[in-house]
Design a protein around this motif. Structure first.
Motif, PDB file in Angstrom:
ATOM      1  N   THR A   6       0.817  -1.077   0.105  1.00  0.00           N
ATOM      2  CA  THR A   6       0.062  -0.028   0.028  1.00  0.00           C
ATOM      3  C   THR A   6       0.889   1.094  -0.087  1.00  0.00           C
ATOM      4  N   ASP A   7       0.347   2.449  -0.321  1.00  0.00           N
ATOM      5  CA  ASP A   7       1.092   3.707   0.071  1.00  0.00           C
ATOM      6  C   ASP A   7       1.454   3.786   1.243  1.00  0.00           C
ATOM      7  N   THR A   8       0.822   3.496   2.356  1.00  0.00           N
ATOM      8  CA  THR A   8       1.261   3.474   3.648  1.00  0.00           C
ATOM      9  C   THR A   8       2.619   2.535   3.753  1.00  0.00           C
ATOM     10  N   GLY A   9       2.409   1.307   3.392  1.00  0.00           N
ATOM     11  CA  GLY A   9       3.635   0.413   3.447  1.00  0.00           C
ATOM     12  C   GLY A   9       4.789   1.003   2.678  1.00  0.00           C
ATOM     13  N   MET A  10       4.589   1.711   1.506  1.00  0.00           N
ATOM     14  CA  MET A  10       5.654   2.260   0.830  1.00  0.00           C
ATOM     15  C   MET A  10       6.504   3.503   1.518  1.00  0.00           C
ATOM     16  N   THR A  11       5.558   4.164   2.211  1.00  0.00           N
ATOM     17  CA  THR A  11       6.128   5.302   3.154  1.00  0.00           C
ATOM     18  C   THR A  11       6.887   4.684   4.292  1.00  0.00           C
ATOM     19  N   LYS A  12       6.357   3.546   5.043  1.00  0.00           N
ATOM     20  CA  LYS A  12       7.181   2.846   5.924  1.00  0.00           C
ATOM     21  C   LYS A  12       8.481   2.280   5.545  1.00  0.00           C
ATOM     22  N   LEU A  13       8.432   1.797   4.418  1.00  0.00           N
ATOM     23  CA  LEU A  13       9.719   1.175   3.718  1.00  0.00           C
ATOM     24  C   LEU A  13      10.683   2.524   3.666  1.00  0.00           C
ATOM     25  N   GLU A  14      10.081   3.731   2.835  1.00  0.00           N
ATOM     26  CA  GLU A  14      11.006   4.904   2.613  1.00  0.00           C
ATOM     27  C   GLU A  14      11.669   5.377   3.911  1.00  0.00           C
ATOM     28  N   THR A  15      10.927   5.520   4.899  1.00  0.00           N
ATOM     29  CA  THR A  15      11.204   6.105   6.189  1.00  0.00           C
ATOM     30  C   THR A  15      12.437   5.125   6.907  1.00  0.00           C
ATOM     31  N   SER A  16      11.923   3.881   6.774  1.00  0.00           N
ATOM     32  CA  SER A  16      13.053   2.700   7.462  1.00  0.00           C
ATOM     33  C   SER A  16      14.016   2.703   6.629  1.00  0.00           C
ATOM     34  N   ALA A  17      14.336   2.768   5.559  1.00  0.00           N
ATOM     35  CA  ALA A  17      15.240   2.313   4.477  1.00  0.00           C
ATOM     36  C   ALA A  17      16.844   3.295   4.889  1.00  0.00           C
ATOM     37  N   PRO A  18      16.663   4.254   5.319  1.00  0.00           N
ATOM     38  CA  PRO A  18      17.983   5.188   5.363  1.00  0.00           C
ATOM     39  C   PRO A  18      18.707   4.745   6.707  1.00  0.00           C
ATOM     40  N   GLY A  19      18.213   4.285   7.806  1.00  0.00           N
ATOM     41  CA  GLY A  19      18.735   3.901   8.762  1.00  0.00           C
ATOM     42  C   GLY A  19      19.296   2.350   8.795  1.00  0.00           C
TER      43      GLY A  19
END
Length: 187
Positions: free
Chosen positions: A136-149
């Motif tokens: 989902t868009d929410t899942g993509m946002t979660k991935l995008e915010t989690s990926a840098p760390g």
């Protein structure tokens, strides 16, 4: 441990140990077992290093993701797998292959992720025996915010201490080991 002896099943020796007649017992436990080719010192050292790495690295990845993003490494892999798929959708069986997880475990994790709004599941319209998972868009946002760390941790734990040549060698070695296990290569 690092002996190159032929293995022969003897009732007096525990598996992997040497019997009084100097023969090592087979781990297979059958009379017609193939001889065991014990690891030499270099192979044993390499195996112990690899075993330590495959135990400690996932634990370090889990700690970082749980601390910084509230995700397990498995959940992160689910998000990555779906993000890389066409239309952000995969059959659950393909997603299980990507994550190297079993379908029952993936189903439980997907149910939790669905409750959080990170993915949806529905029957495959081309074959109702399969279930499709979609990011989902929410899942993509979660991935995008989690990926840098997560990427920062991967770089620190793995790539910062390796040369470009070692990275290429590691890739080749990992692919060969994955192939030997009969698993699909990681995408």
């Amino acid at each position: 441990m690092a002996k190159n002896r032929a293995a022969k099943r003897t009732p007096s020796a525990p598996v992997g140990e040497t019997s009084p007649d100097g023969q090592a017992e087979s781990a297979q436990g059958s009379e017609a077992a193939e001889p065991v080719q014990w690891l030499n010192e270099e192979e044993l050292h390499a195996w112990m290093a690899l075993a330590g790495m495959v135990t400690k690295l996932p634990a370090a990845m889990d700690r970082q993701l749980q601390r910084d993003a509230g995700l397990t490494h498995f959940e992160y892999q689910v998000l990555v797998g779906l993000s890389r798929a066409p239309e952000h959708t995969l059959r659950m069986s393909e997603l299980a292959d990507f994550t190297a997880g079993q379908l029952p475990r993936l189903s439980q994790v997907a149910a939790r992720m669905e409750q959080r709004g990170w993915l949806t599941r529905r029957p495959d319209p081309t074959d109702g025996r399969y279930t499709l998972a979609s990011l989902t868009d929410t899942g993509m946002t979660k991935l995008e915010t989690s990926a840098p760390g997560h990427v920062t941790a991967v770089r620190r734990l793995i790539f910062d201490s390796l040369s470009p040549t070692q990275v290429r060698q590691m890739t080749q070695i990992a692919q060969r080991i994955i192939q030997a296990t009969g698993s699909a290569e990681l995408r």
